[in-house]
Write an enzyme that holds these catalytic residues in place. Structure first.
Site, PDB file in Angstrom:
ATOM      1  N   ASP A 195      24.003  36.422  36.347  1.00  0.00           N
ATOM      2  CA  ASP A 195      25.355  36.855  36.417  1.00  0.00           C
ATOM      3  C   ASP A 195      25.700  37.932  37.675  1.00  0.00           C
ATOM      4  O   ASP A 195      24.494  38.310  37.985  1.00  0.00           O
ATOM      5  CB  ASP A 195      25.696  37.872  35.058  1.00  0.00           C
ATOM      6  CG  ASP A 195      26.832  38.628  34.959  1.00  0.00           C
ATOM      7  OD1 ASP A 195      27.775  37.601  34.975  1.00  0.00           O
ATOM      8  OD2 ASP A 195      27.174  39.665  34.861  1.00  0.00           O
ATOM      9  N   GLU A 200      25.595  32.963  39.554  1.00  0.00           N
ATOM     10  CA  GLU A 200      27.278  33.026  39.465  1.00  0.00           C
ATOM     11  C   GLU A 200      27.437  33.661  40.980  1.00  0.00           C
ATOM     12  O   GLU A 200      27.119  34.913  41.027  1.00  0.00           O
ATOM     13  CB  GLU A 200      27.673  33.825  38.502  1.00  0.00           C
ATOM     14  CG  GLU A 200      29.155  34.046  38.413  1.00  0.00           C
ATOM     15  CD  GLU A 200      29.684  35.130  38.034  1.00  0.00           C
ATOM     16  OE1 GLU A 200      30.971  35.227  37.557  1.00  0.00           O
ATOM     17  OE2 GLU A 200      28.970  36.227  37.624  1.00  0.00           O
TER      18      GLU A 200
HETATM   19  C1  NOJ Z   1      30.469  37.818  35.609  1.00  0.00           C
HETATM   20  C2  NOJ Z   1      30.953  37.370  34.072  1.00  0.00           C
HETATM   21  O1  NOJ Z   1      31.367  35.958  33.999  1.00  0.00           O
HETATM   22  C3  NOJ Z   1      32.191  38.011  33.384  1.00  0.00           C
HETATM   23  O2  NOJ Z   1      32.565  37.526  32.345  1.00  0.00           O
HETATM   24  C4  NOJ Z   1      31.694  39.431  33.440  1.00  0.00           C
HETATM   25  O3  NOJ Z   1      32.943  40.278  33.057  1.00  0.00           O
HETATM   26  C5  NOJ Z   1      31.258  40.055  34.876  1.00  0.00           C
HETATM   27  N1  NOJ Z   1      30.195  39.200  35.252  1.00  0.00           N
HETATM   28  C6  NOJ Z   1      30.482  41.166  34.448  1.00  0.00           C
HETATM   29  O4  NOJ Z   1      29.107  41.245  33.674  1.00  0.00           O
END
Ligand code: NOJ
Length: 551
Positions: A201, A243
């Site tokens: 993440d 991500e």
């Molecule tokens: C990215 C995640 O995809 C999202 O859903 C989340 O709110 C943020 N990171 C914070 O963790």
């Protein structure tokens, strides 16, 4: 061996336990429910599940606010039901990757509780503090319009703490070696539990060293290499899927020199131009994006997707491009989010089956690994009355039974879609399993087709000239095998001519229907493309035999 790189030809299915299947009837999905649906996933053809966070959480951000990295939230089950799930998945040859959410913890995490209560605690330095209010306290928010600050005062700590995301998600201080040590422990723990890797993440924010008044902190890529080294040492074929919505030239730094950084990254750059192409039928920005994200080290790979659990982020398009996508797919203010995105599911956004098929066929044929989102395989809709991104997080629609067969509870974690064309009575797995021409059965075919085209994951690719700005043609080659995939983004039909030099038999064999296209002596092929048409061809004898299973 390139064939060892399983993630290059995987088909990944992303799901959130919360909304997938509730077996114990409390209105929240659980591992036992998911276990009951593993055969469904198996026959759908996916071979990797990406599980959204399921650890103990106050659940203010869909589980992305973790308060214990080593557990399972009791709403979803226990360590026992998790291990049983891992066993059942393994029995079906399905790999599992899980979210690694370590940019921040929940503010309820005991580490943060201790850090704020005691200045002398070792956990104080696990977070990022400032005694004074930083001049940039209201800059750099990820959720503009909802999030008010990135530095918030904590009365107990008598200091401001940094949070890139919501204020209940304090950032960990990655510069503290003990924090990184703990992250390695978390990685090691879940690997030992059998996971095949992690969806990491918020990678750029993990790597940044935030400090009061520092507008653009530098990124410490050595931390990524450190985590990668550890992961690979513990489990040779485990992967990190990151991500990071970054520009193409920056992405190279995430993959690292000679592939010593992250294994895979979501191709946000291409994703946004796919939607631009779908909205306008102009493929030139998409081609530019594909070209500027090519040339990866052999062990590195893109992950492609259409929609995910967040908003469709259009922040990397020009203002003019973004407005065109908004106008076509999210014209109402209530459909837009954070000044940059659209909070809708794919099916209602596109509004017609042919364009949905085009979009999926394209996504599955782009250089990289396809990732699909639960519910999109049956064309589920969204609920714009829910707040922010929850619009696209409604429960899976299994059947026309009450609560769509998701749960027996009266009250659910998020309501079922029960009105309009996407209501569960019309759109559900049970019904689409029976209908031979359903989107679900089409998706099974597409997944199978992708699995039979290893050229895409392991081979080389190039764009073929089509003479039309609406028609994209790609040629893949791997070993002696070639694949030609063509997509027409327009609502009009066209006849195009492509040139494929390395097709000795001068025949293109279509894979989805029984058709052949014969080329002339120079390798020119005249091909008719229907409105929103998509066609996949094999170009050589050998590959044809492989496709028919004769070799
Ligand atoms: C990215 C995640 O995809 C999202 O859903 C989340 O709110 C943020 N990171 C914070 O963790």
């Amino acid at each position: 061996m390139i064939e060892d790189l399983w993630y290059k030809n995987a088909v990944i299915y992303s799901l959130d336990l919360e909304t997938f299947m509730d077996l114990n009837g409390d209105g929240i999905g659980d591992f036992e429910g998911l276990n009951r649906r593993l055969d469904y996933l198996h026959t759908l053809g996916v071979d990797t599940i990406w599980l959204a966070p399921f650890q103990p959480t106050p659940n203010h951000d869909n589980g992305y606010d973790i308060k214990d990295y080593y557990g399972v939230d009791p709403r979803h089950g226990s360590s026992g039901t998790f291990v049983e799930f891992m066993h059942q998945a393994r029995r079906r040859g399905i790999k599992v990757i899980i979210d690694l959410v370590v940019n921040h913890t929940s503010d309820q995490h005991p580490w943060f509780q201790e850090a704020r209560s005691d200045e002398n605690s070792k956990y104080r330095d696990w977070y990022v503090w400032s005694k004074e209010r930083p001049s940039d306290w209201d800059k750099g928010m990820v959720f503009p319009g909802v999030q008010e600050a990135t530095w918030t005062y904590d009365k107990k700590a008598k200091a401001y703490y940094f949070h890139r995301f919501y204020k209940f998600q304090p950032d960990l201080n990655m510069d503290n070696p003990e924090v990184r040590n703990e992250i390695r422990r978390i990685i090691g723990y879940w690997l030992e539990m059998g996971v095949a890797g992690f969806r990491v993440d918020a990678v750029p924010f993990i790597l940044e060293t935030p400090a009061a008044g520092k507008a653009s902190p530098e990124l410490r890529f050595e931390y990524l290499r450190e985590f990668r080294r550890f992961l690979q040492w513990r489990k040779g074929d485990a992967i990190l899927l990151g991500e990071a919505n970054v520009l193409p030239k920056e992405s190279q730094r995430y993959f690292g020199d000679e592939g010593n950084g992250i294994h895979m990254m979501f191709n946000f750059y291409v994703n946004q131009r796919v939607f631009y192409a779908l909205a306008t039928a102009d493929i030139s920005p998409l081609i530019e994006a594909m070209k500027s994200t090519r040339g990866l080290f052999p062990t590195s790979q893109w992950a492609n997707f259409l929609r995910n659990h967040d908003e469709l982020d259009l922040g990397r398009l020009t203002e003019e491009q973004r407005q065109k996508v908004f106008a076509r797919f999210g014209p109402e203010k209530n459909m837009q989010l954070y000044d940059r995105g659209i909070r809708r599911r794919l099916a209602p956004m596109l509004g017609n089956r042919r364009q949905s098929e085009l979009a999926y066929s394209l996504m599955f044929s782009l250089p990289g690994t396809p990732v699909i989102r639960y519910g999109d395989e049956i064309g589920m809709g969204d609920d714009l009355s829910l707040k922010e991104r929850n619009a696209v997080r409604t429960p899976m629609q299994w059947s026309p039974d009450p609560q769509a067969g998701f749960s027996e509870a009266d009250e659910l974690i998020h309501p079922i879609i029960n009105e309009g064309p996407y209501a569960y009575r019309h759109v559900n797995v049970e019904r689409q399993t029976r209908e031979p021409d359903s989107l679900l059965n089409w998706m099974v075919k597409l997944i199978r087709l992708r699995k039979e085209c290893p050229e895409i994951g392991w081979g080389e690719w190039e764009i073929l000239e089509t003479g039309r700005p609406e028609v994209l043609a790609m040629l893949y080659t791997w070993q002696e095998s070639s694949l030609v995939v063509i997509h027409n983004f327009d609502e009009k039909a066209y006849e195009i001519t492509i040139q494929v030099n390395d097709s000795p038999d001068r025949e293109l064999n279509e894979l989805l229907v029984e058709e052949k296209v014969i080329g002339d002596k120079k390798g020119n092929y005249k091909i008719t493309m229907q409105a929103y048409g998509y066609r996949w061809f094999r170009a050589s004898n050998l590959s044809e035999m492989i496709h028919r299973g004769q070799k």
